[in-house]
Design an enzyme around this catalytic site. Structure first.
Site, mmCIF file in Angstrom:
data_model
loop_
_atom_site.group_PDB
_atom_site.id
_atom_site.type_symbol
_atom_site.label_atom_id
_atom_site.label_comp_id
_atom_site.label_asym_id
_atom_site.label_seq_id
_atom_site.Cartn_x
_atom_site.Cartn_y
_atom_site.Cartn_z
ATOM 1 N N ASP A 1 -4.285 18.434 -14.947
ATOM 2 C CA ASP A 1 -4.743 17.119 -15.394
ATOM 3 C C ASP A 1 -4.338 17.003 -16.869
ATOM 4 O O ASP A 1 -4.913 17.667 -17.738
ATOM 5 C CB ASP A 1 -6.260 17.006 -15.211
ATOM 6 N N TYR B 1 -13.725 17.521 -15.865
ATOM 7 C CA TYR B 1 -14.329 16.189 -15.961
ATOM 8 C C TYR B 1 -15.406 16.067 -14.863
ATOM 9 O O TYR B 1 -15.209 16.558 -13.745
ATOM 10 C CB TYR B 1 -13.233 15.127 -15.816
ATOM 11 N N LYS C 1 -6.643 5.910 -19.558
ATOM 12 C CA LYS C 1 -6.868 6.397 -20.916
ATOM 13 C C LYS C 1 -5.655 6.062 -21.798
ATOM 14 O O LYS C 1 -5.292 4.911 -21.911
ATOM 15 C CB LYS C 1 -7.188 7.888 -20.851
ATOM 16 N N ARG D 1 0.841 -1.209 0.000
ATOM 17 C CA ARG D 1 0.000 0.000 0.000
ATOM 18 C C ARG D 1 0.872 1.254 0.000
ATOM 19 O O ARG D 1 0.390 2.363 -0.200
ATOM 20 C CB ARG D 1 -1.000 0.015 1.176
HETATM 21 N N1 PLP Z 1 -9.480 13.277 -15.539
HETATM 22 C C1 PLP Z 1 -10.037 13.213 -16.754
HETATM 23 C C2 PLP Z 1 -9.765 14.301 -17.749
HETATM 24 C C3 PLP Z 1 -10.884 12.148 -17.088
HETATM 25 O O1 PLP Z 1 -11.441 12.100 -18.303
HETATM 26 C C4 PLP Z 1 -11.122 11.138 -16.110
HETATM 27 C C5 PLP Z 1 -11.997 9.996 -16.416
HETATM 28 O O2 PLP Z 1 -12.659 9.941 -17.412
HETATM 29 C C6 PLP Z 1 -10.517 11.248 -14.852
HETATM 30 C C7 PLP Z 1 -9.693 12.329 -14.605
HETATM 31 C C8 PLP Z 1 -10.753 10.217 -13.790
HETATM 32 O O3 PLP Z 1 -10.006 9.081 -14.070
HETATM 33 P P1 PLP Z 1 -10.399 7.592 -13.620
HETATM 34 O O4 PLP Z 1 -11.650 7.222 -14.358
HETATM 35 O O5 PLP Z 1 -9.201 6.783 -14.008
HETATM 36 O O6 PLP Z 1 -10.628 7.649 -12.152
#
Ligand code: PLP
Length: 402
Positions: A183, A111, A208, A58
């Site tokens: 991000d 998001y 992704k 962890r």
């Molecule tokens: N940031 C962006 C731009 C996203 O598109 C997403 C998910 O679609 C996330 C963060 C969150 O990621 P996760 O689904 O791996 O938790």
């Protein structure tokens, strides 16, 4: 291997020597949850931070450790951290940095779950969340104050493709001592490296492009070594327990080996599809940073090596037409997520951004009719043919007598 090697070379070789692992070309998968101490004193020293080594997965693990080193070099950062998901990375970082009473300034478009986490999680915890239109650097300048602890944004933003000037906003944030968190999920380090432009922390939904094959949910974070160590021990280990499984780290390591190759193909196909979409009379607007019509093309050119592979568009018939289009596709899959080999299409207002109320979507620039398309690795002609046959089918349907 030298650290000056190119992006693709480091994505394949960085920090791994097969000769230290019985000649294994592929790094071993260490599933062990715990690690044996040579002596009781050695264990106590590890817990006290006085001795290096893995003792519980962890906190750290040799397979995730390799991934952390790889993402750090690709982003131009000192250190990396592997987490269970993109949301795990976001929550572990923000919970470590912020305290009740602090202010977080963020862009208007985020998001859906990031927006929900801030609005329903951090706000409840006593953090002030201020949304600013970050496409306007002056607006950021006017908003920051000595209460601002974090400036947070996505670029390109999910789902409407707004870009934020990373260098410009970072400079402003640093004048009040705020930290900049970016991000970088849409761009990936192959297209943009926000740390080199002034950001303090960069995160990814590694689910992704970094994983790239739609078979893993994972998150990554990079930044200064001292801060990453703190997020590891506070936000990840204690507050969220949001740790990446070693098997998932192995899948991301495998994905990274082809990231450069995949991004080249994703981007060139996306450019062709966006250009084709823009020429269709029933498509009223296409948002893609590679198009001449894209309002922020100057920022795209400055901070993105290529315009990426995410496209957002609106149809003249609004969402009714968008929905009809989606329902007539056969190659492009109706699914959320992005960055996979398969092209994916979805409707943000009813899916990924349904965490906003309709009023919030209106205030945050997320239109109800917007359709989001993640361009995969199929042949461009086949993707265009699929969209084309769906448009013909919709037109026929509209023309048919009731
Ligand atoms: N940031 C962006 C731009 C996203 O598109 C997403 C998910 O679609 C996330 C963060 C969150 O990621 P996760 O689904 O791996 O938790």
């Amino acid at each position: 291997m030298k650290n000056t090697a190119g992006f693709a070379t480091r994505a394949i070789h960085h920090a791994y020597d097969p000769m230290s692992h019985e000649g294994a070309l592929t790094p071993p998968l260490h599933l062990s949850s715990t690690f044996v101490f040579e002596t009781a004193d050695a264990g106590a020293e590890m817990f006290a931070g006085a001795r290096e080594g893995h003792f519980y997965s962890r906190i750290s693990n040799p397979t995730t450790d390799l991934l952390e080193q790889r993402i750090a070099t690709l982003e131009g950062a000192e250190a990396g951290l592997a987490l269970a998901s993109g949301m795990g990375a976001i929550s572990a970082a923000l919970w470590t940095i912020l305290s009740p009473g602090d202010e977080l300034i963020t862009d208007k478009t985020l998001y859906g779950c990031t927006f929900a986490f801030m609005r329903h999680g951090l706000a409840k915890w006593g953090v002030t969340i201020t949304h600013v239109d970050m496409t306007d650097v002056q607006a950021v300048s006017a908003a920051v104050s000595d209460k601002t602890k974090v400036v947070y944004f996505e670029t390109p933003a999910n789902p409407n493709m707004r870009l934020v000037d990373i260098a410009g906003v970072s400079e402003i944030a640093h004048t009040v001592g705020a930290q900049v968190i970016v991000d970088n999920t849409y761009a990936t380090p192959y297209l943009t490296q926000p740390i080199t432009l002034g950001a303090d922390l960069v995160l990814h939904s590694a689910t992704k492009y970094l994983g790239g094959h739609g078979d893993v949910v994972a998150g990554l974070l990079v930044g200064r070594a001292e801060q990453i160590a703190e997020i590891r021990l506070v936000g990840m280990k204690d507050m969220t327990g949001s740790v990446m499984a070693p098997f998932n780290a192995m899948l991301i390591l495998r994905g990274l080996k082809t990231l450069a190759l995949r991004m080249e193909r994703h981007c060139s196909t996306a450019h062709q599809v966006a250009t084709w979409l823009e020429a269709q009379p029933v498509v009223s607007k296409v948002y893609y940073p590679g198009l001449e019509s894209f309002a922020q093309q100057d920022i795209a050119t400055r901070q993105m090596v290529k315009p990426g592979a995410m496209i957002a568009f609106e149809m003249t018939g609004g969402y009714a037409m968008g929905k009809a289009l989606m329902d007539h596709l056969s190659l492009i899959m109706r699914a959320v997520s992005l960055g996979d080999a398969e092209s994916l299409i979805q409707h943000p207002a009813s899916m990924t951004h349904s965490t906003y109320t309709p009023q919030e979507r209106a205030a945050h620039g997320i239109s109800e009719g917007l359709v989001r398309l993640s361009i995969g690795l199929e042949d461009a002609d086949d993707i265009i043919a699929d969209l084309g046959q769906a448009l013909v089918a919709i037109a026929d349907k509209q023309a048919a007598p009731a």
